[in-house]
Design a protein around this motif. Structure first.
Motif, mmCIF file in Angstrom:
data_model
loop_
_atom_site.group_PDB
_atom_site.id
_atom_site.type_symbol
_atom_site.label_atom_id
_atom_site.label_comp_id
_atom_site.label_asym_id
_atom_site.label_seq_id
_atom_site.Cartn_x
_atom_site.Cartn_y
_atom_site.Cartn_z
ATOM 1 N N GLY A 297 0.814 -1.218 0.000
ATOM 2 C CA GLY A 297 0.000 0.000 0.000
ATOM 3 C C GLY A 297 0.837 1.253 0.000
ATOM 4 O O GLY A 297 0.525 2.225 -0.704
ATOM 5 N N ALA A 298 1.948 1.246 0.751
ATOM 6 C CA ALA A 298 2.808 2.420 0.809
ATOM 7 C C ALA A 298 3.513 2.658 -0.522
ATOM 8 O O ALA A 298 3.617 3.802 -0.997
ATOM 9 C CB ALA A 298 3.832 2.249 1.927
ATOM 10 N N VAL A 299 4.022 1.592 -1.150
ATOM 11 C CA VAL A 299 4.719 1.732 -2.435
ATOM 12 C C VAL A 299 3.776 2.259 -3.500
ATOM 13 O O VAL A 299 4.124 3.161 -4.283
ATOM 14 C CB VAL A 299 5.332 0.380 -2.860
ATOM 15 C CG1 VAL A 299 5.836 0.450 -4.300
ATOM 16 C CG2 VAL A 299 6.480 0.000 -1.928
ATOM 17 N N LEU A 300 2.559 1.719 -3.559
ATOM 18 C CA LEU A 300 1.611 2.199 -4.564
ATOM 19 C C LEU A 300 1.154 3.621 -4.279
ATOM 20 O O LEU A 300 0.858 4.373 -5.217
ATOM 21 C CB LEU A 300 0.407 1.264 -4.654
ATOM 22 C CG LEU A 300 0.504 0.246 -5.801
ATOM 23 C CD1 LEU A 300 1.651 -0.718 -5.568
ATOM 24 C CD2 LEU A 300 -0.803 -0.516 -5.977
ATOM 25 N N ALA A 301 1.097 4.008 -3.011
ATOM 26 C CA ALA A 301 0.735 5.395 -2.688
ATOM 27 C C ALA A 301 1.763 6.358 -3.261
ATOM 28 O O ALA A 301 1.400 7.441 -3.754
ATOM 29 C CB ALA A 301 0.623 5.568 -1.172
ATOM 30 N N ALA A 312 -6.206 6.757 -0.307
ATOM 31 C CA ALA A 312 -6.818 5.429 -0.193
ATOM 32 C C ALA A 312 -5.741 4.351 -0.063
ATOM 33 O O ALA A 312 -5.860 3.434 0.761
ATOM 34 C CB ALA A 312 -7.697 5.153 -1.406
ATOM 35 N N PHE A 313 -4.667 4.441 -0.852
ATOM 36 C CA PHE A 313 -3.597 3.446 -0.758
ATOM 37 C C PHE A 313 -2.850 3.556 0.569
ATOM 38 O O PHE A 313 -2.371 2.549 1.101
ATOM 39 C CB PHE A 313 -2.629 3.593 -1.934
ATOM 40 C CG PHE A 313 -3.033 2.824 -3.160
ATOM 41 C CD1 PHE A 313 -3.043 1.434 -3.144
ATOM 42 C CD2 PHE A 313 -3.409 3.477 -4.318
ATOM 43 C CE1 PHE A 313 -3.418 0.716 -4.266
ATOM 44 C CE2 PHE A 313 -3.780 2.778 -5.452
ATOM 45 C CZ PHE A 313 -3.788 1.381 -5.426
ATOM 46 N N SER A 317 -2.126 0.492 3.628
ATOM 47 C CA SER A 317 -0.925 0.304 4.452
ATOM 48 C C SER A 317 -1.252 0.402 5.937
ATOM 49 O O SER A 317 -0.815 -0.426 6.744
ATOM 50 C CB SER A 317 0.131 1.347 4.069
ATOM 51 O OG SER A 317 1.324 1.167 4.792
ATOM 52 N N HIS A 318 -2.042 1.393 6.320
ATOM 53 C CA HIS A 318 -2.381 1.573 7.736
ATOM 54 C C HIS A 318 -3.189 0.410 8.285
ATOM 55 O O HIS A 318 -2.990 -0.014 9.436
ATOM 56 C CB HIS A 318 -3.166 2.878 7.912
ATOM 57 C CG HIS A 318 -2.336 4.090 7.673
ATOM 58 N ND1 HIS A 318 -2.862 5.281 7.206
ATOM 59 C CD2 HIS A 318 -1.011 4.318 7.807
ATOM 60 C CE1 HIS A 318 -1.903 6.173 7.080
ATOM 61 N NE2 HIS A 318 -0.772 5.608 7.434
#
Length: 518
Positions: A297-301, A312-313, A317-318
Motif C-alpha cells: 500500500g505504501a509503495v503504490l501510494a 486510499a492506498f 498500508s495503515h
C-alpha cells in the motif's frame, strides 16, 4: 441513566432524520442540509452523553438491550458496547457532522441539489452505529450488509468522474461476496452454537466452546474473508482505490474513516473471541498478509498522481498495521490496533476533507494541477501539513501512539515481522511529504493567484479533527482506559499472555548498578 435506551436512540434518530430529509420537496434542498446537520449534531450530543455514562472498569458490555426479534429462529434485537465499540461509535458521530459541513456545496450540481445525498448520509450513520452496537451475530450481519445500500448510491449517483458507476458496482460486488461468505458462517455459528447472541457464544462455557478444530477454522475463514474485504487487506483491497477515487471527498471520509473499521473491529470482536484456537492457528498467514499490505500500500501510494487514490492506498498500508497488532496476540498490540482505528479515522478524515477543499477550488484531484498553494492559502496548507504528519505518525500526534503500541506488542513476540513493518513508516514519510511538497510548495502559478484560503465553514469542518489529532497525541490515556478492559477479556478468551520483559528478573539499585530482585 442506565435505563435510557441510548443505543436504540442513537440508531433511530439518524434513521428518522434520513427519512424526513428524503420526504422533503426537491426545492427545499437548503432546508434538507440544515435538518441533516441538526440531526447529526443531536446524535453527537446523544453519543457524548452516553460516553460520559460509560464506566471503563464496569461490565464488559454496557447499555445492553435484548428484545426478541424473530424468536422462532433465535434472532434478537441485542445491542451493547464495550470501550472499543463505544469509541468507534463516538468517532463516527464526530465525523458525520463534519462531513455534512464540508459537503455543504459539494452536490449542488446533482438533479436534486444534493438532497438525496444528505438523506443517505443520515441513513448510513444509523447503520454505522448499529453495526458497532450489535451483540447478536445475525443483527450484526444485517447492519453489515445494509450499509452497502447508501454507500452504493453515494458513489454511483453522487460520485465524481465518468467511472463512478463502475466503481460503485465494483464496491458492491466485492462487499456482497464477503457478505455471502459471512452469511454461511453466521448460519454455521447458529447450527453449532444454538444461538446468535455473542455473549452466549464466547467463553469457556460458550456455545462454540466444544467446536471441533476443522469446523472452527472454516467458520473463522468465513468471517475473516468478509472482514478482510471490508478492511481492506491485500489482495482483496482493489475496490478501495477505485471507490475512493470516484467518490466525493465526504463519501471517502465515511468509507475509509468509518466503514473500513468494521472489518478490523469484526476481526477483533468476532474472529478472535468466537474462534480463539482457529485465530491462533492462522496467525502467521494473517501476519504475512498484513506485512504485504503495509509495504504494498505504501509503495503504490508513492506512485499515485490522484490525491484521493493516494490517501486510499495509504489506508491499505495503515490497515496492515492494525491487523498486525490484532494478530500479534499481545495486549499492547491489540490496544494499539483498537486505538489506531480511532486515530486513523480522524487523521485520514482530515486528509480527505482537505483534498476535498482543494478539489472545490481547482476542480481536480490531480497532484500535477497544484503548486505553491501555501503562498495563496497558508491556513489550508498548514492544516494539510498537520493532517499529513498525523498520517505518517509523527510523535506528538495521535497516530504515533497507536503505531508505537503496535510495534511494541508485535516486536515482543514477532521481531522479524515488526522490523519488516518498520519499512512502512519510512515509506509513509516519503509519500506524505512528497505529496505536500508537490502541491503546497514552490512558486505560485499565475492561474492560482485567485486561490482562496479556508472559509469559516471549512475551518469548522476540519478544525475539530486537527484539535483531536493533537489532543490525543499528547494525552491518549482516556482512550486507552476505555480500550483496556475489552482487550484484557479478549486476551483471557485467547488464553494468551504477554511475554515477560527480557530483563524482568533484574533490578536497578539507586546507584544504577544491576542487582538481584527479591
Amino acid at each position: 441513566m442506565t435505563d435510557i435506551p441510548w443505543l436504540t436512540l442513537a440508531i433511530a434518530l439518524p434513521a428518522l432524520g434520513g427519512l424526513g430529509v428524503a420526504l422533503l420537496p426537491r426545492e427545499r434542498a437548503e432546508l434538507a442540509k440544515r435538518v441533516t446537520l441538526g440531526t447529526t449534531l443531536a446524535v453527537l450530543v446523544l453519543v457524548a452523553a452516553m460516553a460520559t455514562a460509560f464506566t471503563p472498569g464496569g461490565e464488559r458490555l454496557q447499555f445492553t438491550e435484548v428484545h426478541p426479534w424473530i424468536p422462532r429462529f433465535g434472532v434478537s434485537y441485542a445491542v451493547g458496547v464495550d470501550g472499543i465499540a463505544l469509541l468507534l461509535i463516538l468517532m463516527s458521530a464526530v465525523l458525520v457532522p463534519l462531513v455534512v459541513l464540508a459537503a455543504w456545496r459539494e452536490n449542488d450540481d446533482a438533479d436534486d441539489r444534493g438532497k438525496g445525498y444528505f438523506a443517505l448520509i443520515l441513513v448510513l450513520e444509523a447503520m454505522m452505529i448499529g453495526v458497532f452496537a450489535a451483540t447478536d451475530v445475525f443483527l450484526f450481519y444485517v447492519f453489515f450488509e445494509a450499509m452497502l445500500i447508501p454507500v452504493y448510491f453515494m458513489i454511483g449517483r453522487y460520485g465524481r468522474g465518468p467511472d463512478r458507476r463502475r466503481a460503485a458496482v465494483k464496491f458492491l460486488l466485492y462487499s456482497l461476496l464477503g457478505g455471502l461468505l459471512m452469511l454461511v458462517a453466521v448460519i454455521g455459528v447458529y447450527v453449532y452454537g444454538g444461538t446468535f447472541l455473542w455473549s452466549d457464544l464466547v467463553g469457556a462455557e460458550g456455545g462454540l466452546a466444544g467446536l471441533d478444530t476443522g469446523t472452527a477454522r472454516w467458520l473463522f475463514l468465513g468471517f475473516f474473508i468478509a472482514f478482510a474485504i471490508k478492511a481492506p487487506m491485500w489482495p482483496l483491497h482493489t475496490w478501495l482505490p477505485t471507490a475512493a477515487g470516484s467518490s466525493r471527498p465526504g463519501t471517502a471520509v465515511l468509507l475509509v474513516g468509518v466503514l473500513d473499521k468494521v472489518g478490523t473491529y469484526g476481526m477483533l470482536r468476532y474472529c478472535l473471541e468466537m474462534f480463539p484456537a482457529a485465530a491462533a492457528w492462522f496467525v502467521w498467514p494473517v501476519v504475512v498478509l498484513s506485512l504485504v499490505s503495509i509495504v504494498y500500500g505504501a509503495v503504490l501510494a508513492i506512485g499515485q498522481s490522484d490525491m484521493l487514490r493516494l490517501v486510499a492506498f495509504t489506508s491499505v498500508s495503515h490497515f496492515g498495521f492494525i491487523t498486525l497488532g490484532i494478530f500479534a496476540m499481545t495486549s499492547q498490540g491489540q490496544s494499539g490496533a483498537a486505538l489506531y482505528m480511532v486515530n486513523h479515522g480522524f487523521a485520514t478524515g482530515a486528509l480527505f476533507l482537505v483534498v476535498g477543499f482543494l478539489i472545490a477550488r481547482r476542480g481536480s484531484a490531480a497532484i500535477a494541477d497544484y503548486q505553491g498553494v501555501q503562498k495563496a492559502a497558508p491556513v489550508l496548507a498548514g492544516v494539510f501539513l498537520v493532517a499529513g504528519l498525523g498520517g505518517l505518525a509523527l510523535p506528538g500526534l495521535s497516530p504515533f501512539v497507536s503505531e508505537f503500541l503496535v510495534f511494541i506488542g508485535t516486536f515482543s513476540v514477532l521481531p522479524v515481522p515488526a522490523v519488516i513493518a518498520a519499512v512502512g513508516v519510512v515509506l509513509a514519510a516519503l509519500y506524505i511529504l512528497w505529496m505536500y511538497q508537490r502541491t503546497m510548495t514552490g512558486p505560485l502559478p499565475e492561474e492560482h493567484r485567485g486561490f482562496t484560503d479556508l472559509s469559516g465553514r471549512e475551518v469548522w469542518a476540519v478544525g475539530p479533527l486537527i484539535a483531536l489529532i493533537v489532543l490525543f497525541g499528547v494525552y491518549p490515556q482516556p482512550l486507552l482506559d476505555a480500550i483496556a478492559p475489552a482487550v484484557e477479556e479478549t486476551m483471557v478468551r485467547l488464553d494468551a499472555t504477554d511475554p515477560a520483559p527480557a530483563l524482568g528478573g533484574a533490578d536497578l539499585s539507586a546507584d544504577g548498578q544491576e542487582g538481584e530482585t527479591e
